[in-house]
Design a protein around this motif. Sequence first.
Motif, short mmCIF file in Angstrom:
data_model
loop_
_atom_site.label_atom_id
_atom_site.label_comp_id
_atom_site.label_asym_id
_atom_site.label_seq_id
_atom_site.Cartn_x
_atom_site.Cartn_y
_atom_site.Cartn_z
N GLY A 79 24.76 13.08 -5.39
CA GLY A 79 25.30 12.01 -4.55
C GLY A 79 24.18 11.23 -3.89
N ARG A 80 23.20 11.99 -3.38
CA ARG A 80 22.09 11.35 -2.69
C ARG A 80 21.29 10.49 -3.67
N ARG A 128 23.19 7.41 -4.37
CA ARG A 128 23.13 6.54 -3.19
C ARG A 128 21.80 5.81 -3.15
N PRO A 148 19.78 4.44 6.43
CA PRO A 148 20.21 5.81 6.13
C PRO A 148 21.45 6.23 6.90
N TRP A 149 21.66 5.62 8.06
CA TRP A 149 22.83 6.04 8.84
C TRP A 149 24.07 5.23 8.48
N GLU A 150 23.94 4.36 7.52
CA GLU A 150 25.02 3.45 7.21
C GLU A 150 25.89 4.03 6.10
N GLY A 151 27.18 4.01 6.31
CA GLY A 151 28.08 4.38 5.25
C GLY A 151 28.10 3.27 4.20
N LEU A 152 28.42 3.65 2.96
CA LEU A 152 28.36 2.65 1.90
C LEU A 152 29.39 1.56 2.10
N GLU A 153 30.59 1.98 2.57
CA GLU A 153 31.66 0.99 2.65
C GLU A 153 31.34 -0.06 3.71
N GLU A 154 30.91 0.41 4.87
CA GLU A 154 30.61 -0.57 5.92
C GLU A 154 29.44 -1.45 5.48
N PHE A 155 28.54 -0.85 4.72
CA PHE A 155 27.41 -1.64 4.22
C PHE A 155 27.91 -2.75 3.30
N GLU A 161 32.25 6.36 7.71
CA GLU A 161 32.58 5.17 8.50
C GLU A 161 33.68 5.47 9.51
N VAL A 216 21.49 9.70 12.79
CA VAL A 216 22.06 10.70 11.89
C VAL A 216 22.32 10.04 10.54
#
Lengths: 637, 331
Positions: free
Chosen positions: A565-566, A569, A585-592, B291, B327
């Motif tokens: 997964g990493r 990503r 790194p702290w960002e989720g893919l969807e929000e990105f 998220e 994090v």
Amino acid sequence: MVKTRTALFAVTYLSAAIGYVTVMAHVHPAGHAAFWALAVLSVFRHGLRPFQVSRRWLNLLAVSVMVLSLSRLRADFLVEPLLDGMLILTGIKLLEAEKARDYMQIYLLCLFLLLGSGLMSLSASFLFYMVPLALLLTVSLMLLAFEDAAPGAALPKEALRKIAWNAGAMCVLSLPVAALLFLILPRTNFPLLNFLNQAAFGRTGFAESVRLGEVASIQEDSAVVFRAQMAPVDQGLLYWRGIVLDAFDGITWRPSRSSRSEPPAQAASPQPGDLRQVIYMEPYGLNRLFGLDRPVRIEGVPAQRSADGTFRVWSPIFKKTRYVVWSRVKTPYREAPGDLQKLLALPGDLPPRIRRLGLHLTAGKRAQDAVRDALAFLQSDRFRYALNDLPRDLESFLFDKRKGNCEYFASALAVLLRLGGVPCRLVGGYRGGYYNETGGYYLVLQKHAHVWTECYLPGKGWIRLDPTPPLAGTPALAYGERLLTRLRLLMDIINYHWFRLVVDYDVERQLALVRKARTLARNLAKRPEPPQGWKAAAAVAAMLALLTAAVGTVLHRRRHRENPGRKLRRAFASKMRRYGYELQPWEGLEEFVLRLEARDVREKALEFVRPFNEAVYRKGCLDKATVKHLTRILRDL
Amino acid sequence: MSQRPLNTPDPSKPFGGKDWDLEQAQRSIQEAMEVLGRYLHGKEKPLRLALICFFSRGHLLIEDLPGLGKTTLAIGLAKVLGLTFGRIQCTSDLLPTDITGLSIYNKTSGLFEFHPGPIFHNIILVDEINRATPKTQSALLEAMGEKQVTAEGRTMDLPQPFFVIATQNPAEQFGTFPLPESQMDRFMMKIRIGYPHREAELEILRGGSKRKELYSVEPVLSQEGVLRIQHFIRDGIIASEPILDYMMQIIEATRRSEFLTAGLSTRGALALLHTSRAHAFMNGRDYVLPEDVKAMALHAIPHRVFFREEYDHVDKKEIVRSLLEKVPVPA
């Protein structure tokens, strides 16, 4: 944080230092002084900035230095003046260093210095300087790019480390390419480099004539004369024949005129029992070829064989030369003595004391007895081996001082035997040598230079007689004991292989390589033959090594296997970086993805993100099929 | 002995049966949002958060100035979800029995009859909770926590679902009893409503208050459906191992942070998990994404942790956001 400029200076001074060290041994003292003065001045200038230098004056200085060094050029003295000039130029450039082009010139000069030193020494030390210099130059080119983009900027230490890593990686990556180029670039059979480095060699430990009492410091000289690749043999057989001296005028032994004008003898073909040696001859300035006593055939260079069993080439040896010698080591060596008159001739003014001694020792006896008695006389306790405070002539050796080196012993024996009517002559060459187990060769140094006697016994042939007392302790054993000498031995091995593999690599070897490759390909195409002997062992070893490597790699990969997964990503992030979006790194893919501005990119990215999220966060694992699917989407992105 | 209020269906009935459809539930939530949006101009975000809080079985604390539509929000929620609505206006003389109810002697039957207080409703608006005395506050908070009421020796379950929207006026501090931080922990979320944006407010000015019409809104969901959704969110939304690990990292970060004297409690951690699940559900997923956690952390964490004095006046959401940025998300 480190200023780019500071780092650049450090790297540049280091490169200049390497360039200086490589040519240190070949530079004129004035060159040393000038370089040091300029370097210190430049450190002072760049460190404290107390003064400015006028470029115009520096350029004028540089031009005059070059004119001076070019004016010193001679046909046999080509490289040194250029090295002097370039070293001083480097110093001037260090003082001048301001713009990118100055740095580039310094690096170029350093490379030239290195090349020059390589020409001078032709040794593997070239490689030792080449590698760090290449590394430093790569680093400094990167630093120059940084400095160019943001003058006066500072870089964090981490970045510097990264630059160094990248430079190292570039060097490592370029290695295979360099090796390939080395192998396939077209070569000439004419050694182009040779005329450049003629003057560098003029070692003479070995001479065409032996003059009593004229012994130079050659017995202390540990310069390499040649290396002989062969299996180790008995120490008593290690007499390397180079020249035969049959004419004595009371003080000097030299080859007789007639022997020099003799027509060349036919080279004998090797017989069973003959020893084969591959000699790697260092340039030494004479045209004699050496081989284990007695050489019968020489291959690899066009050599002329004399009737007395010596070989010579047409011109003095001024380059590293490789040849093959076949030697018949069995004594006596059956061969017609030739002109007996010549082998019995004695100078008319031979001191009467010597004549009387000869009459007493050898005259009237059978040849064998004469030899035995003369040898016993010389090898008795009366005579000592010495290298200094040598006697004036043969008479003082025999009756007063009773000490001397091989020349005295050998000529005394020859004179005594001739007085007794036994035909004999002196043979010059080398005795002994250090056997290098790792390299599988004998290392013969100048200090092994030796002269011995050879006499002809009717009905038997030529017998080698060495009246010189053997030195205490076998040198071959003593040599490898001290750490420093062991290190030298190791260096010698490296040098030997460097010469064998790199310097000596010419068009013939290239063609041989091609032929070998072709045969190999043909053999591979054919039915493989069952491997035999060491080949089988080697094959097994290679297989084992491969297996170990494979297992190690697998274990390593398994231990360090990255979460797929990493990995995905990261791949996605790098794809997005190409569009100019940085995934934190702290960002989720969807929000990105939702914050992407370009609509089409967003749509496409969502195609990846949705299944990715579902696989990672819903199922909790990425199976192979999903990874494949996601990778495909990524590729299309 | 405990007694289930009559109007409460059994929540332990299995969800996901033939008569219950996840997609349909999400559609009806969407519809509820749309309906409420007509009455609550420009309050989509607080409305959404309130729904999340409601579906994750928590309680909501709204800290804002009066007159920004807190009551409207509460009434609207109750109506559209088909639930009963009660309101408690807190004052300093409000007694616990005013909330829970009390027994009154019935002359005709000769018995004490229990008259349930306003807390026996599904959705309760506790207005200006900081004006009630600590005694009353405690009674209320106990009811919120235990979802049951003990009055005169009798313990009674509160109706399901049970959702308290408490409001607090941050500006007026005189003669109030601000909720201590330890009590704040009982609220799943603390949000602000804020002023509506210009268009929305203009619309309100044009159309006037629609509070009256709000009372006649047709419910979109039923009580049973609401309970099922709540149940589904608890049990049916997947929070995978990496997500739990990610949450643990966030929780540990709050406990280690230099901005905070005390980090997130375990109850807080659970609240974060439940709200994240509800958030995922509201976004049409049956699994939690980082998220979701991040979005909910901004509302579930700040009122539960203790900030160092020097950071008291800094925007607490910003501090939490900076914690979140340390994090890395799992993948």
